[in-house]
Scaffold this motif. Structure first.
Motif, short mmCIF file in Angstrom:
data_model
loop_
_atom_site.label_atom_id
_atom_site.label_comp_id
_atom_site.label_asym_id
_atom_site.label_seq_id
_atom_site.Cartn_x
_atom_site.Cartn_y
_atom_site.Cartn_z
N GLN A 56 70.05 85.34 120.42
CA GLN A 56 69.53 86.67 121.04
C GLN A 56 68.34 86.97 121.31
O GLN A 56 67.94 87.63 122.17
N GLU A 58 65.46 86.40 123.41
CA GLU A 58 65.13 86.30 124.86
C GLU A 58 63.72 85.97 125.49
O GLU A 58 63.39 85.96 126.64
N ASN A 59 62.77 85.89 124.40
CA ASN A 59 61.25 85.43 125.00
C ASN A 59 60.80 86.50 125.71
O ASN A 59 59.77 86.34 126.41
N ARG A 60 61.15 87.75 125.52
CA ARG A 60 60.51 88.94 126.52
C ARG A 60 59.23 89.25 125.47
O ARG A 60 58.41 89.93 126.11
N ALA A 61 59.34 88.88 124.28
CA ALA A 61 57.87 89.06 123.49
C ALA A 61 57.56 87.67 122.90
O ALA A 61 58.53 86.72 123.01
N SER A 62 56.53 87.29 122.23
CA SER A 62 56.25 86.01 121.59
C SER A 62 57.12 86.10 120.39
O SER A 62 57.65 87.09 119.84
N THR A 65 55.65 88.05 117.30
CA THR A 65 55.88 89.45 117.68
C THR A 65 57.42 89.83 117.28
O THR A 65 57.47 90.61 116.52
N TYR A 66 58.22 89.02 117.77
CA TYR A 66 59.79 89.17 117.28
C TYR A 66 59.96 89.06 115.90
O TYR A 66 60.40 89.93 115.42
N GLU A 143 50.92 95.98 121.94
CA GLU A 143 52.10 95.32 120.89
C GLU A 143 52.56 96.08 119.82
O GLU A 143 53.72 95.87 119.45
N GLY A 146 55.13 98.28 120.65
CA GLY A 146 56.45 97.67 120.72
C GLY A 146 57.16 97.27 119.35
O GLY A 146 58.19 97.54 119.09
#
Length: 181
Positions: A56, A58-62, A65-66, A143, A146
C-alpha cells in the motif's frame, strides 16, 4: 529471498528498513509515551504493520515520513487506551503511597526535571509532538502537517504556543537554541 504473500517487500529489504529507521522510530515513540518498553512495542508494531501492508506504500512521501506517521498514530492510540490510563492512575497512586525519598534522590530528580528535554516531555501531547518533530526530527512544518493530519498553520500555531509555554518553564541558557526561530 522469501517474500510475504500480501506484500511486495522481501525479508532482507525489511531488515534493512528496520536497521536504518529503527533507532529513529523508537526515539519518536519514546517522546510520545515516555516509556522505553512501550516505545519498543510501538516500534515493533509499526514495522509489523508496514511489513503486512508494504504494497500500500505508494512513495507519495518518503519512507521515513510514512513510518513516522504510522508510529505517531500508534502512539496516539496507546495514549488514548484504557490500559494506559489505568497504568498512569496506578503509578500516580503508588507514588503518593511510597513518597519516602532520600534527599539525594530528591536532588537528582529535581536536577533532571530542570533539563530542557524533560520540560518538553511535560508539555501536552499536541505541543510536544510539534516541538519534537520540528526541532529534534527536523521535519518541516509542511511535513508535520501531513504527519498529524492538520493544516500547516495549525502546526505553526502549536509551535509558537509550545515555545511560549517553554519560555515560562526553562532557564534562558537552556533555551538559546529555540529563541530566535
Amino acid at each position: 529471498m522469501p517474500v510475504h504473500e500480501d506484500t511486495k517487500i522481501s525479508d532482507e529489504e525489511m531488515k534493512g528498513i528496520m536497521d536504518s529507521h529503527g533507532e529513529y522510530l523508537i526515539r519518536l515513540a519514546y517522546f510520545y509515551v515516555k516509556d522505553w518498553s512501550t516505545a519498543e512495542d510501538i516500534m515493533q508494531e509499526t514495522f509489523i504493520n508496514f511489513y503486512r501492508k508494504a504494497a500500500q506504500f505508494e512513495n507519495r512521501a518518503s519512507l521515513k515520513t510514512y513510518l513516522s506517521k504510522i508510529t505517531v498514530n500508534k502512539c496516539r492510540d496507546h495514549l488514548r487506551s484504557w490500559k494506559n490510563r489505568r497504568s498512569l492512575f496506578s503509578n500516580s497512586l503508588g507514588g503518593l503511597i511510597s513518597n519516602a525519598k532520600s534527599p539525594e534522590d530528591t536532588y537528582v530528580q529535581h536536577t533532571d526535571q530542570s533539563n530542557l528535554t524533560n520540560k518538553i516531555l511535560e508539555l501536552p501531547v499536541k505541543y510536544r509532538e510539534v516541538i519534537l518533530l520540528f526541532y529534534y526530527q527536523e521535519f518541516t512544518s509542511k511535513e508535520i502537517s501531513g504527519l498529524l493530519n492538520c493544516s500547516e498553520n495549525t502546526v505553526k500555531t502549536r509551535l509558537r504556543r509550545a515555545k511560549d509555554l517553554l519560555r515560562q518553564k526553562v532557564d534562558l541558557r537552556e533555551w538559546e537554541g529555540m529563541q530566535d526561530e
